[in-house]
Design a protein around this motif. Structure first.
Motif, mmCIF file in Angstrom:
data_model
loop_
_atom_site.group_PDB
_atom_site.id
_atom_site.type_symbol
_atom_site.label_atom_id
_atom_site.label_comp_id
_atom_site.label_asym_id
_atom_site.label_seq_id
_atom_site.Cartn_x
_atom_site.Cartn_y
_atom_site.Cartn_z
ATOM 1 N N MET A 94 21.618 -0.915 21.351
ATOM 2 C CA MET A 94 22.441 -0.613 22.521
ATOM 3 C C MET A 94 23.379 -1.769 22.874
ATOM 4 S SD MET A 94 21.766 2.443 23.053
ATOM 5 C CE MET A 94 22.733 2.706 24.507
ATOM 6 N N LEU A 95 23.025 -2.974 22.457
ATOM 7 C CA LEU A 95 23.882 -4.142 22.694
ATOM 8 C C LEU A 95 24.680 -4.504 21.444
ATOM 9 C CD1 LEU A 95 21.438 -6.418 24.724
ATOM 10 C CD2 LEU A 95 23.281 -4.956 25.588
ATOM 11 N N SER A 96 24.600 -3.664 20.430
ATOM 12 C CA SER A 96 25.301 -3.868 19.160
ATOM 13 C C SER A 96 24.898 -5.147 18.453
ATOM 14 C CB SER A 96 26.821 -3.824 19.365
ATOM 15 O OG SER A 96 27.207 -2.571 19.844
ATOM 16 N N LEU A 97 23.658 -5.548 18.639
ATOM 17 C CA LEU A 97 23.152 -6.713 17.925
ATOM 18 C C LEU A 97 22.758 -6.286 16.511
ATOM 19 C CD1 LEU A 97 20.894 -8.323 20.682
ATOM 20 C CD2 LEU A 97 23.275 -8.847 20.126
ATOM 21 N N GLN A 98 23.020 -7.130 15.547
ATOM 22 C CA GLN A 98 22.745 -6.757 14.161
ATOM 23 C C GLN A 98 21.269 -6.813 13.810
ATOM 24 O OE1 GLN A 98 25.230 -8.187 11.162
ATOM 25 N NE2 GLN A 98 27.094 -7.597 12.213
ATOM 26 N N LYS A 99 20.511 -7.671 14.444
ATOM 27 C CA LYS A 99 19.098 -7.824 14.087
ATOM 28 C C LYS A 99 18.199 -7.380 15.240
ATOM 29 C CE LYS A 99 19.875 -11.229 10.657
ATOM 30 N NZ LYS A 99 19.175 -11.510 9.478
ATOM 31 N N CYS A 100 18.382 -6.167 15.679
ATOM 32 C CA CYS A 100 17.548 -5.623 16.755
ATOM 33 C C CYS A 100 16.616 -4.591 16.148
ATOM 34 C CB CYS A 100 18.423 -4.983 17.827
ATOM 35 S SG CYS A 100 17.478 -4.152 19.114
ATOM 36 N N ASN A 101 15.322 -4.822 16.300
ATOM 37 C CA ASN A 101 14.307 -3.874 15.849
ATOM 38 C C ASN A 101 13.017 -4.178 16.604
ATOM 39 O OD1 ASN A 101 12.981 -6.042 14.418
ATOM 40 N ND2 ASN A 101 14.485 -5.738 12.767
ATOM 41 N N SER A 102 11.954 -3.475 16.280
ATOM 42 C CA SER A 102 10.712 -3.664 17.038
ATOM 43 C C SER A 102 10.128 -5.067 16.887
ATOM 44 C CB SER A 102 9.676 -2.620 16.645
ATOM 45 O OG SER A 102 9.450 -2.665 15.265
ATOM 46 N N SER A 103 10.377 -5.737 15.766
ATOM 47 C CA SER A 103 9.873 -7.104 15.613
ATOM 48 C C SER A 103 10.832 -8.159 16.161
ATOM 49 C CB SER A 103 9.550 -7.403 14.148
ATOM 50 O OG SER A 103 10.709 -7.276 13.368
ATOM 51 N N ASN A 104 12.076 -7.798 16.384
ATOM 52 C CA ASN A 104 13.080 -8.703 16.937
ATOM 53 C C ASN A 104 13.939 -7.924 17.944
ATOM 54 O OD1 ASN A 104 14.630 -11.018 17.267
ATOM 55 N ND2 ASN A 104 16.050 -10.429 15.642
ATOM 56 N N PRO A 105 13.341 -7.488 19.068
ATOM 57 C CA PRO A 105 14.043 -6.581 19.987
ATOM 58 C C PRO A 105 15.041 -7.287 20.899
ATOM 59 C CG PRO A 105 11.871 -7.061 20.831
ATOM 60 C CD PRO A 105 11.970 -7.749 19.493
ATOM 61 N N CYS A 106 16.112 -6.542 21.232
ATOM 62 C CA CYS A 106 17.039 -7.008 22.257
ATOM 63 C C CYS A 106 16.399 -6.714 23.618
ATOM 64 C CB CYS A 106 18.389 -6.311 22.118
ATOM 65 S SG CYS A 106 18.418 -4.595 22.692
ATOM 66 N N PRO A 107 16.980 -7.194 24.719
ATOM 67 C CA PRO A 107 16.381 -6.949 26.033
ATOM 68 C C PRO A 107 16.289 -5.462 26.427
ATOM 69 C CG PRO A 107 17.964 -8.743 26.158
ATOM 70 C CD PRO A 107 18.087 -8.154 24.785
ATOM 71 N N LEU A 108 17.106 -4.603 25.812
ATOM 72 C CA LEU A 108 17.091 -3.176 26.151
ATOM 73 C C LEU A 108 16.284 -2.324 25.168
ATOM 74 C CD1 LEU A 108 20.836 -2.723 27.147
ATOM 75 C CD2 LEU A 108 18.875 -2.965 28.660
ATOM 76 N N HIS A 109 15.836 -2.908 24.085
ATOM 77 C CA HIS A 109 15.194 -2.159 23.008
ATOM 78 C C HIS A 109 14.033 -1.286 23.506
ATOM 79 C CE1 HIS A 109 14.276 -1.412 18.773
ATOM 80 N NE2 HIS A 109 13.002 -1.442 19.147
ATOM 81 N N SER A 110 13.136 -1.856 24.234
ATOM 82 C CA SER A 110 11.958 -1.096 24.671
ATOM 83 C C SER A 110 12.306 -0.004 25.678
ATOM 84 C CB SER A 110 10.899 -2.032 25.263
ATOM 85 O OG SER A 110 11.391 -2.668 26.423
ATOM 86 N N LYS A 111 13.393 -0.169 26.395
ATOM 87 C CA LYS A 111 13.811 0.850 27.367
ATOM 88 C C LYS A 111 14.421 2.074 26.667
ATOM 89 C CE LYS A 111 13.960 -1.899 31.324
ATOM 90 N NZ LYS A 111 12.584 -1.936 31.771
ATOM 91 N N PHE A 112 15.138 1.838 25.567
ATOM 92 C CA PHE A 112 15.834 2.930 24.889
ATOM 93 C C PHE A 112 15.049 3.539 23.735
ATOM 94 C CE2 PHE A 112 19.416 1.110 27.132
ATOM 95 C CZ PHE A 112 20.101 2.248 27.517
ATOM 96 N N GLU A 113 14.086 2.842 23.208
ATOM 97 C CA GLU A 113 13.356 3.323 22.030
ATOM 98 C C GLU A 113 12.679 4.680 22.247
ATOM 99 O OE1 GLU A 113 12.471 3.460 18.141
ATOM 100 O OE2 GLU A 113 13.853 2.129 19.172
ATOM 101 N N PRO A 114 12.009 4.937 23.363
ATOM 102 C CA PRO A 114 11.398 6.269 23.544
ATOM 103 C C PRO A 114 12.441 7.406 23.543
ATOM 104 C CG PRO A 114 10.472 4.709 25.114
ATOM 105 C CD PRO A 114 11.637 4.027 24.460
ATOM 106 N N GLY A 115 13.568 7.187 24.195
ATOM 107 C CA GLY A 115 14.624 8.202 24.216
ATOM 108 C C GLY A 115 15.236 8.410 22.842
ATOM 109 N N ARG A 116 15.382 7.328 22.098
ATOM 110 C CA ARG A 116 15.927 7.398 20.741
ATOM 111 C C ARG A 116 14.993 8.225 19.846
ATOM 112 N NH1 ARG A 116 18.850 2.901 18.795
ATOM 113 N NH2 ARG A 116 17.605 1.624 20.191
ATOM 114 N N ARG A 117 13.688 7.973 19.950
ATOM 115 C CA ARG A 117 12.710 8.737 19.158
ATOM 116 C C ARG A 117 12.733 10.214 19.541
ATOM 117 N NH1 ARG A 117 9.074 4.261 19.842
ATOM 118 N NH2 ARG A 117 8.219 5.376 21.609
#
Length: 147
Positions: A94-117
């Motif tokens: 969501m922040l267009s970071l290249q290395k955003c994933n569950s092991s290296n999440p951006c600050p918004l990763h956990s908020k958007f991951e359920p909706g993405r799934r």
């Protein structure tokens, strides 16, 4: 995670051609663009990719046009998203970071991951055939933007 115009035009084009198959005729690009009120040349590029991917079939010439094939009605929405927006659509940060994933999440990763799934599951489990199942006249009107 906003779906692109390319996705919307591809989906609406595929739906329109699928709905017109009861008339047992091929549907021209000009008809699709006119009925859906979308730019013809942009739609042409998208529909070329749709045919190349095997979602629809097409023939050239005066009697040519688009028509459904054995794959069309069983095509999932994820197939169309991947075709128009790329393989990585469901993994975009969501922040267009290249290395955003569950092991290296951006600050918004956990908020958007359920909706993405959830979006992935809905799109993966929804086919073109399911979308066009009911209410043909009203549905054609709704995708063609005719008032």
């Amino acid at each position: 995670m906003v779906l692109s115009k390319s996705f919307a035009y591809a989906l609406r084009g595929i739906l329109y051609v699928s709905l017109m198959q009861e008339e047992k005729r091929k549907v021209s690009l000009d008809e699709i663009a006119g009925q859906l009120k979308v730019p013809r040349y942009f739609l042409a590029k998208i529909m070329k990719d749709v045919v190349k991917a095997g979602v629809l079939s097409a023939t050239r010439g005066q009697q040519g046009g688009f028509f459904i094939n054995n794959n069309t009605l069983n095509t999932s929405l994820t197939t169309i998203i991947r075709l128009t927006d790329g393989e990585e659509y469901f993994n975009i940060c969501m922040l267009s970071l290249q290395k955003c994933n569950s092991s290296n999440p951006c600050p918004l990763h956990s908020k958007f991951e359920p909706g993405r799934r959830e979006l992935f599951e809905v799109c993966h489990n929804t086919t073109i055939g399911m979308v066009i199942k009911n209410n043909k006249p009203e549905f054609i009107k709704s995708i063609s933007l005719i008032k």
